[in-house]
Design an enzyme around this catalytic site. Structure first.
Site, short mmCIF file in Angstrom:
data_model
loop_
_atom_site.label_atom_id
_atom_site.label_comp_id
_atom_site.label_asym_id
_atom_site.label_seq_id
_atom_site.Cartn_x
_atom_site.Cartn_y
_atom_site.Cartn_z
CE LYS A 87 -18.69 -30.75 -6.93
NZ LYS A 87 -18.20 -30.87 -8.30
CG ASP B 227 -20.95 -32.96 -8.88
OD1 ASP B 227 -20.40 -33.71 -8.06
OD2 ASP B 227 -20.43 -31.91 -9.30
CB ILE C 162 -11.41 -23.75 -5.55
CG1 ILE C 162 -11.18 -24.06 -7.04
CG2 ILE C 162 -11.58 -22.26 -5.33
CD1 ILE C 162 -12.31 -23.57 -7.95
CB THR D 173 -8.63 -40.81 -7.59
OG1 THR D 173 -9.10 -41.82 -8.47
CG2 THR D 173 -7.87 -39.78 -8.35
N GLY E 81 -9.87 -34.32 -9.19
CA GLY E 81 -8.57 -34.94 -9.48
C GLY E 81 -7.82 -35.22 -8.20
#
Ligand code: HSE
Length: 435
Positions: A202, A198, A133, A12, A307
């Protein structure tokens, strides 16, 4: 001069990166100087959603990190291995790295950045936390004049999607998770997302940049969202809160005087947030990060955390930054893009956290129960801010919700232990912290 990129991974994110690099019109003027010279994939047979010259595609990923013609290796394979070894080998061969791999950076950043420093190459990771972001560059550069006191974020889109649906639809966790999996918003194995792993990866990356030291992942306190029920969401709403999985990294003014004197907290857990807080209205898969610093005060970034397009946007920005640095200062490393951390931060243990708590308790419906609870809380210096008893539910059990004043985790847990011993207590299904 053209700069050559070796792209490891054409899933992706890799596909999104290739699409941007192949269509530079209207984007940054450096893009036409960047060429995808080789692409490494696991399966040569797989159909791709982007046109790539088959002559540059290989399943021999090692041959890309060894290729003397390649300037920048872009790692978008994900997972720990072979990504970590390929990154280290590429650095060893003098390649600059752009990676979206939070799991590798959060666990092996120490080794990777030390190797990169020795070789004088860049390791760029804008895509590794919160996808599109631009928060990494903000922390490294734009907010450099600030002393940061707090970084709070909704850094996992899957859990935010689930909790948003629970909030708006009143649905339960299991049903919402199953539907999210059917719709492709949650993975078949949702552990990394719903159990907070996850988000912890981060937060290790973001807190390291915000507070200027390396962070050991295992020092981050972590809880996921599996215990949240529609009843909790309903009570939270009634009390003026929403529930989000938050990453919280903050320097506290003081500590509780315990044996660990660190004033840096880093934790990931479901949190009640007052409805007027800027993070309370971030819904769906959107991520957001709120940073508080001196002198800037409060800044809030929000946007897509995952995404193809969002993550590729961050990866390509990193490639542009590396190319710009190589063009303008080919013999020196741009300090704003490097890692200057040498030491591990000392993180305060969770027992030292001072916060408000929410608890939902099931008790036998007898006279004196509220008094017993009040006495147990009081004995451990836990003062109550709100108490709710709506209805007797079933089998003679009453559901009681309390919200405390600010109290140390240690004192609160002591109070909870003595409440568990009360003969009138049935169970304590939920305990949550309040922001
Ligand atoms: N699984 C992540 C999330 C996206 O749900 O936010 C990739 O970091």
């Amino acid at each position: 001069m053209t700069y050559k990129v070796g792209l490891l991974g054409l899933g992706t994110v890799g596909t999104g990166v290739a699409k941007i690099l192949q269509d530079p019109a209207g984007r940054h003027p450096l893009l036409p100087n960047i060429e995808i010279s080789r692409v490494g994939v696991r399966s040569l047979a797989k159909q791709r959603d982007v046109e790539i010259d088959p002559n540059i595609v290989t399943d021999d990923l090692e041959s890309i990190v060894n290729d003397p013609a390649i300037d920048i290796v872009v790692e978008v394979i994900g997972g720990i291995e072979p990504a970590k070894s390929l990154i280290l080998k590429a650095i060893d061969h003098g390649k600059h790295i752009v990676t979206a791999n939070k799991a590798v950076i959060a666990r092996y950043g120490n080794e990777i950045f030390s190797a990169a420093k020795q070789k004088g190459v860049y390791v760029m990771l804008e895509a590794a936390a919160c996808g599109g972001i631009p928060v990494i560059q903000a922390l490294k550069q734009s907010l450099g004049g600030n002393r940061i006191s707090e970084l709070t974020g909704i850094v996992n889109g899957t859990t935010n999607y689930i909790l948003s649906r629970m909030y708006f639809e009143g649905a339960d966790f299991d049903k919402t998770l199953a539907e999210s999996q059917q719709l492709g918003y949650a993975e078949a194995d949702p552990t990394a997302d719903v159990d907070g792993y996850d988000a912890a990866d981060k937060m290790a990356i973001l807190a390291s940049l915000a507070f200027g030291d390396r962070i050991k992942l295992e020092d981050i306190y972590r809880e996921g969202i599996r215990s949240i029920t529609s009843a909790d969401i309903g009570y939270a709403k009634e009390l003026g809160f929403t529930i989000k999985l938050l990453g919280i990294a903050r320097r506290t003014d003081s500590n509780t005087g315990g044996k660990d004197d660190s004033n840096l907290e880093i934790r990931v857990h479901p949190t009640l947030i007052p409805i007027q807080h800027p993070l309370a209205n971030i819904h769906g898969v959107t991520n957001a990060v709120r940073i508080e610093g001196d002198p800037i005060g409060e800044v809030v970034f929000s946007g897509p955390g995952a995404g193809a397009g969002a993550t590729a946007s961050a990866v390509v920005a990193d490639i542009i930054n590396v190319v710009a640095a190589l063009k303008s200062m080919p013999n020196n490393v741009n300090q704003l893009m490097g890692c200057s951390h040498e030491h591990y931060a000392k993180i305060a243990p969770i027992e030292n956290t001072v916060t408000q708590f929410y608890a939902r308790l099931l008790t036998h419906d007898k006279p004196g129960v509220i008094g017993d609870l009040g006495t147990a809380f009081g004995k451990h210096c836990v003062s109550l801010n709100a108490i709710l008893q709506k209805n007797t539910i079933h089998d003679g059990l009453a559901e009681i919700v309390v919200v405390t004043q600010r109290v140390s985790e240690y004192n609160f847990q002591q109070a909870i232990s003595s409440i568990r011993d009360l003969p009138t207590l049935h169970s304590i299904p939920t305990v949550l912290r309040v922001l």
